[in-house]
Design a protein around this motif. Structure first.
Motif, short mmCIF file in Angstrom:
data_model
loop_
_atom_site.label_atom_id
_atom_site.label_comp_id
_atom_site.label_asym_id
_atom_site.label_seq_id
_atom_site.Cartn_x
_atom_site.Cartn_y
_atom_site.Cartn_z
N GLU A 1 -0.20 2.80 -13.33
CA GLU A 1 -0.14 1.30 -13.64
C GLU A 1 0.83 0.68 -12.43
O GLU A 1 0.56 -0.37 -11.80
N ILE A 2 1.86 1.22 -12.00
CA ILE A 2 2.72 0.72 -10.75
C ILE A 2 1.83 0.62 -9.66
O ILE A 2 1.57 -0.29 -8.79
N ALA A 3 1.24 1.73 -9.44
CA ALA A 3 0.17 2.13 -8.35
C ALA A 3 -0.66 0.73 -8.09
O ALA A 3 -1.13 0.27 -7.14
N ILE A 4 -1.45 0.61 -9.41
CA ILE A 4 -2.60 -0.36 -9.40
C ILE A 4 -1.92 -1.80 -9.12
O ILE A 4 -2.60 -2.63 -8.25
N GLU A 5 -0.68 -2.03 -9.70
CA GLU A 5 0.02 -3.62 -9.51
C GLU A 5 0.31 -3.48 -7.91
O GLU A 5 -0.15 -4.62 -7.36
N GLN A 6 0.74 -2.66 -7.34
CA GLN A 6 0.91 -2.64 -6.05
C GLN A 6 -0.32 -2.74 -5.17
O GLN A 6 -0.44 -3.68 -4.10
N TYR A 7 -1.39 -2.24 -5.19
CA TYR A 7 -2.67 -2.32 -4.63
C TYR A 7 -3.11 -3.71 -4.87
O TYR A 7 -3.67 -4.22 -3.87
N ASN A 8 -3.10 -4.25 -6.02
CA ASN A 8 -3.59 -5.43 -6.37
C ASN A 8 -2.78 -6.50 -5.55
O ASN A 8 -3.43 -7.31 -4.95
N LYS A 9 -1.36 -6.46 -5.45
CA LYS A 9 -0.67 -7.33 -4.31
C LYS A 9 -1.23 -7.19 -3.21
O LYS A 9 -1.24 -8.22 -2.32
N ALA B 1 -6.26 0.40 -0.10
CA ALA B 1 -5.70 -0.06 -1.21
C ALA B 1 -6.87 -0.09 -2.36
O ALA B 1 -6.79 0.31 -3.36
N ILE B 2 -8.29 -0.73 -1.84
CA ILE B 2 -9.29 -0.69 -2.66
C ILE B 2 -9.66 0.82 -2.97
O ILE B 2 -10.01 0.96 -4.31
N PHE B 3 -9.93 1.66 -2.08
CA PHE B 3 -10.07 3.00 -2.59
C PHE B 3 -9.15 3.86 -3.49
O PHE B 3 -9.33 4.28 -4.64
N ASN B 4 -7.67 3.74 -3.17
CA ASN B 4 -6.74 4.19 -4.02
C ASN B 4 -6.64 3.80 -5.14
O ASN B 4 -6.23 4.19 -6.39
N ARG B 5 -6.97 2.25 -5.43
CA ARG B 5 -6.83 1.61 -6.59
C ARG B 5 -8.02 2.08 -7.54
O ARG B 5 -7.73 2.59 -8.86
N GLY B 6 -9.06 2.59 -6.97
CA GLY B 6 -10.22 2.98 -7.76
C GLY B 6 -9.66 4.51 -8.38
O GLY B 6 -10.15 4.76 -9.53
N ILE B 7 -9.05 5.17 -7.46
CA ILE B 7 -8.41 6.44 -8.08
C ILE B 7 -7.46 6.44 -9.04
O ILE B 7 -7.62 6.98 -10.18
N ALA B 8 -6.74 5.52 -8.98
CA ALA B 8 -5.58 5.09 -10.14
C ALA B 8 -6.34 4.70 -11.46
O ALA B 8 -5.89 5.19 -12.38
N TYR B 9 -7.48 3.88 -11.18
CA TYR B 9 -8.04 3.50 -12.29
C TYR B 9 -8.71 4.49 -13.20
O TYR B 9 -8.83 4.74 -14.36
N LEU B 10 -9.39 5.68 -12.50
CA LEU B 10 -10.13 6.64 -12.97
C LEU B 10 -8.81 7.89 -13.43
O LEU B 10 -9.43 8.66 -14.38
N SER B 11 -7.71 7.89 -13.02
CA SER B 11 -6.99 8.86 -13.46
C SER B 11 -6.25 8.54 -14.81
O SER B 11 -6.39 7.57 -15.38
N ALA C 1 3.67 5.52 -5.71
CA ALA C 1 3.36 5.69 -7.26
C ALA C 1 2.29 6.52 -7.61
O ALA C 1 2.41 7.21 -8.58
N LEU C 2 1.06 6.46 -6.99
CA LEU C 2 -0.11 7.20 -7.14
C LEU C 2 0.35 8.81 -7.25
O LEU C 2 0.01 9.39 -7.94
N ASN C 3 0.84 9.12 -6.09
CA ASN C 3 1.63 10.48 -5.90
C ASN C 3 2.33 10.96 -7.11
O ASN C 3 2.24 12.33 -7.56
N VAL D 1 0.87 -1.22 -0.05
CA VAL D 1 -0.11 0.00 0.04
C VAL D 1 0.92 1.39 -0.05
O VAL D 1 0.64 2.17 -0.86
N ARG D 2 1.82 1.24 0.87
CA ARG D 2 2.93 2.39 0.85
C ARG D 2 3.44 2.57 -0.62
O ARG D 2 3.52 3.92 -0.96
N ILE D 3 3.92 1.51 -1.16
CA ILE D 3 4.76 1.81 -2.63
C ILE D 3 3.54 2.09 -3.62
O ILE D 3 3.67 2.96 -4.51
N GLY D 4 2.18 1.69 -3.29
CA GLY D 4 1.40 2.24 -4.21
C GLY D 4 0.79 3.62 -4.18
O GLY D 4 0.68 4.36 -5.14
#
Length: 69
Positions: free
Chosen positions: A39-47, A59-69, A32-34, A26-29
């Motif tokens: 893509e890296i953020a999504i990979e880390q959140y998925n892990k 991770a669920i919330f921030n992955r959604g943000i990464a998908y929308l960005s 990456a999001l910041n 989550v920290r690495i994700g």
């Protein structure tokens, strides 16, 4: 009795290690999001979510943000 205590300790250590891994993914994700590396953020959140979906609501919330960005 000693075997039971050993198994209990090993099991507890495994849980603690998994929690640490989830936090690290989550920290690495988040980093990456910041940095807009979505893509890296999504990979880390998925892990993180593969290890423990209930323990990582961020991770669920921030992955959604990464998908929308």
């Amino acid at each position: 009795m000693k075997q039971f205590a050993f198994i209990l300790i090993v099991g507890f250590m495994h849980v603690m290690y998994a929690e640490a891994q989830v936090s690290e993914f989550v920290r690495i994700g988040n980093e990456a999001l910041n940095q807009r590396k979505y893509e890296i953020a999504i990979e880390q959140y998925n892990k993180a979510l593969m290890l423990d979906a209930k323990a990582a609501p961020q991770a669920i919330f921030n992955r959604g943000i990464a998908y929308l960005s």
